[in-house]
Design a protein around this motif. Structure first.
Motif, mmCIF file in Angstrom:
data_model
loop_
_atom_site.group_PDB
_atom_site.id
_atom_site.type_symbol
_atom_site.label_atom_id
_atom_site.label_comp_id
_atom_site.label_asym_id
_atom_site.label_seq_id
_atom_site.Cartn_x
_atom_site.Cartn_y
_atom_site.Cartn_z
ATOM 1 N N ASP A 1 47.697 44.668 39.206
ATOM 2 C CA ASP A 1 47.691 44.468 37.752
ATOM 3 C C ASP A 1 46.323 44.084 37.213
ATOM 4 O O ASP A 1 46.110 44.110 36.002
ATOM 5 N N ILE A 2 45.392 43.708 38.082
ATOM 6 C CA ILE A 2 44.086 43.221 37.615
ATOM 7 C C ILE A 2 43.045 44.329 37.771
ATOM 8 O O ILE A 2 42.707 44.727 38.873
ATOM 9 N N HIS A 3 42.568 44.832 36.654
ATOM 10 C CA HIS A 3 41.555 45.891 36.742
ATOM 11 C C HIS A 3 40.550 45.815 35.599
ATOM 12 O O HIS A 3 39.657 46.665 35.497
ATOM 13 N N GLU A 4 40.645 44.787 34.775
ATOM 14 C CA GLU A 4 39.633 44.586 33.733
ATOM 15 C C GLU A 4 38.684 43.483 34.199
ATOM 16 O O GLU A 4 39.127 42.439 34.695
ATOM 17 N N THR A 5 37.398 43.696 34.044
ATOM 18 C CA THR A 5 36.402 42.729 34.496
ATOM 19 C C THR A 5 35.956 41.852 33.335
ATOM 20 O O THR A 5 35.535 42.339 32.284
ATOM 21 N N ARG A 6 36.055 40.537 33.548
ATOM 22 C CA ARG A 6 35.623 39.585 32.530
ATOM 23 C C ARG A 6 34.099 39.433 32.564
ATOM 24 O O ARG A 6 33.415 39.945 33.454
ATOM 25 N N ALA A 7 33.583 38.672 31.611
ATOM 26 C CA ALA A 7 32.143 38.433 31.525
ATOM 27 C C ALA A 7 31.623 37.710 32.764
ATOM 28 O O ALA A 7 30.452 37.881 33.141
ATOM 29 N N ASP A 8 32.487 36.903 33.407
ATOM 30 C CA ASP A 8 32.052 36.172 34.596
ATOM 31 C C ASP A 8 32.066 37.035 35.859
ATOM 32 O O ASP A 8 31.753 36.562 36.943
ATOM 33 N N GLY A 9 32.470 38.290 35.727
ATOM 34 C CA GLY A 9 32.476 39.215 36.852
ATOM 35 C C GLY A 9 33.777 39.272 37.618
ATOM 36 O O GLY A 9 33.932 40.094 38.524
ATOM 37 N N GLU A 10 34.728 38.406 37.262
ATOM 38 C CA GLU A 10 36.019 38.403 37.947
ATOM 39 C C GLU A 10 37.005 39.315 37.222
ATOM 40 O O GLU A 10 37.006 39.411 35.993
ATOM 41 N N ARG A 11 37.865 39.951 38.023
ATOM 42 C CA ARG A 11 38.856 40.852 37.450
ATOM 43 C C ARG A 11 40.122 40.079 37.089
ATOM 44 O O ARG A 11 40.457 39.086 37.734
ATOM 45 N N ALA A 12 40.814 40.564 36.073
ATOM 46 C CA ALA A 12 42.010 39.860 35.602
ATOM 47 C C ALA A 12 42.952 40.850 34.924
ATOM 48 O O ALA A 12 42.561 41.945 34.527
ATOM 49 N N ALA A 13 44.206 40.442 34.812
ATOM 50 C CA ALA A 13 45.212 41.242 34.103
ATOM 51 C C ALA A 13 45.221 40.823 32.638
ATOM 52 O O ALA A 13 46.188 40.236 32.143
ATOM 53 N N VAL A 14 44.135 41.129 31.960
ATOM 54 C CA VAL A 14 43.995 40.720 30.563
ATOM 55 C C VAL A 14 45.110 41.321 29.712
ATOM 56 O O VAL A 14 45.630 40.679 28.791
ATOM 57 N N TRP A 15 45.520 42.537 30.021
ATOM 58 C CA TRP A 15 46.586 43.187 29.265
ATOM 59 C C TRP A 15 47.875 42.373 29.297
ATOM 60 O O TRP A 15 48.620 42.336 28.312
ATOM 61 N N MET A 16 48.135 41.702 30.418
ATOM 62 C CA MET A 16 49.341 40.903 30.537
ATOM 63 C C MET A 16 49.189 39.566 29.813
ATOM 64 O O MET A 16 50.117 39.104 29.132
ATOM 65 N N THR B 1 55.682 27.349 36.288
ATOM 66 C CA THR B 1 54.241 27.547 36.176
ATOM 67 C C THR B 1 53.911 28.955 36.653
ATOM 68 O O THR B 1 54.263 29.333 37.772
ATOM 69 N N VAL B 2 53.246 29.719 35.798
ATOM 70 C CA VAL B 2 52.923 31.119 36.099
ATOM 71 C C VAL B 2 51.461 31.205 36.544
ATOM 72 O O VAL B 2 50.550 30.941 35.754
ATOM 73 N N CYS B 3 51.256 31.572 37.801
ATOM 74 C CA CYS B 3 49.909 31.626 38.379
ATOM 75 C C CYS B 3 49.417 33.068 38.453
ATOM 76 O O CYS B 3 50.180 33.967 38.824
ATOM 77 N N PRO B 4 48.149 33.311 38.165
ATOM 78 C CA PRO B 4 47.597 34.658 38.258
ATOM 79 C C PRO B 4 47.220 35.012 39.688
ATOM 80 O O PRO B 4 47.152 34.149 40.566
ATOM 81 N N TRP B 5 46.960 36.285 39.913
ATOM 82 C CA TRP B 5 46.287 36.702 41.139
ATOM 83 C C TRP B 5 44.821 36.322 40.954
ATOM 84 O O TRP B 5 44.148 36.797 40.051
ATOM 85 N N TRP B 6 44.327 35.426 41.805
ATOM 86 C CA TRP B 6 42.951 34.965 41.591
ATOM 87 C C TRP B 6 41.978 35.835 42.379
ATOM 88 O O TRP B 6 42.174 36.133 43.536
ATOM 89 N N ASP B 7 40.916 36.218 41.666
ATOM 90 C CA ASP B 7 39.940 37.178 42.210
ATOM 91 C C ASP B 7 38.610 36.520 42.514
ATOM 92 O O ASP B 7 37.708 37.156 43.050
ATOM 93 N N GLY B 8 38.478 35.228 42.176
ATOM 94 C CA GLY B 8 37.206 34.551 42.396
ATOM 95 C C GLY B 8 37.313 33.083 42.043
ATOM 96 O O GLY B 8 38.381 32.589 41.675
#
Length: 238
Positions: A72-87, A110-117
């Motif tokens: 689900d994570i394929h958008e890259t944030r400004a910090d370089g980490e990918r996240a499921a921003v759409w969700m 508590t809903v935790c994300p897939w952490w990429d960094g």
């Protein structure tokens, strides 16, 4: 409270439809990651549009908690980490995605994300620390990657999973954790759909082909959990 929990639907639309048809029998729906599928011939932007419609449809009928998985994570944030921003953008009164909490009748989710960094990990730790301080009689997490070294992370040749989440569970001792990611763990003799770390019960429903997803039914009042798959049903009580 009766909870219907599944994960790893991987854009299997017949399974999304099955979930929609089953909602009336439950108080709350848990989707523990990997709703999209990186291997699908359907473009991810298209998948997002379709899955968003399903999630909003579910949330119009039942409380929905939905965490991100690695697909689900394929958008890259400004910090370089990918996240499921759409969700994350789907947050609503009856739809709680990554980093959100939800409380009902003394049960805290508590809903935790897939952490990429490190930044995503630190933000997740902050969420867990804040929720640990809240008054509650039951604490339930969603974390797509299961704790390493447990049967629910068994790949058939080794235990995969997340070593960090093991430390989080040991530290905070939630009552239940819903995960996924390791698709076949429940189907292996050395694997399982449930495990324990201290007092914490951890679940992985697994993944199967066909119109019905593997799923776990957690009934807090009856104090039991059921796992359903093409192999039949299994039950545990506490």
């Amino acid at each position: 409270m009766r909870i219907l929990a599944t994960a790893d639907l991987h854009y299997a639309l017949r399974q999304f439809d099955w979930v929609s048809e089953q909602l009336e029998g439950y108080d709350l729906l848990v989707l523990a990651g990997d709703l999209l599928d990186l291997a699908s011939p359907v473009e991810l932007d298209v998948q997002e549009v379709v899955v968003k419609k399903y999630l909003r449809r579910f949330a119009a009928r039942r409380m929905l908690l939905s965490s991100s998985g690695n697909h689900d994570i394929h958008e890259t944030r400004a910090d370089g980490e990918r996240a499921a921003v759409w969700m994350e953008d789907l947050i609503a009164p009856t739809l709680k995605p990554d980093y959100q909490s939800y409380e009902r009748d003394g049960v805290l989710f508590t809903v935790c994300p897939w952490w990429d960094g490190p930044d995503t990990r630190a933000k997740t730790e902050q969420r867990l620390k804040a929720d640990a301080a809240k008054s509650k009689h039951t604490w339930i997490w969603l974390h797509h990657n299961p704790p390493s070294g447990t049967p629910i992370a068994w790949t058939g040749t080794e235990c995969a999973g997340d070593a960090v989440v093991v430390e989080w569970i040991k530290l905070y001792q939630p009552d239940f954790v819903f995960s996924g990611h390791i698709h076949n763990a429940p189907f292996y003799a050395a694997g399982s759909w449930n495990a324990r770390i201290g007092k914490s019960m951890i679940f992985n429903a697994g993944k199967q082909p066909g119109p019905e997803p593997t799923r776990i039914i957690l009934d807090l009042q009856a104090r039991q959990a059921e796992w359903h798959s093409i192999e039949g049903a299994d039950r545990m009580t506490w």
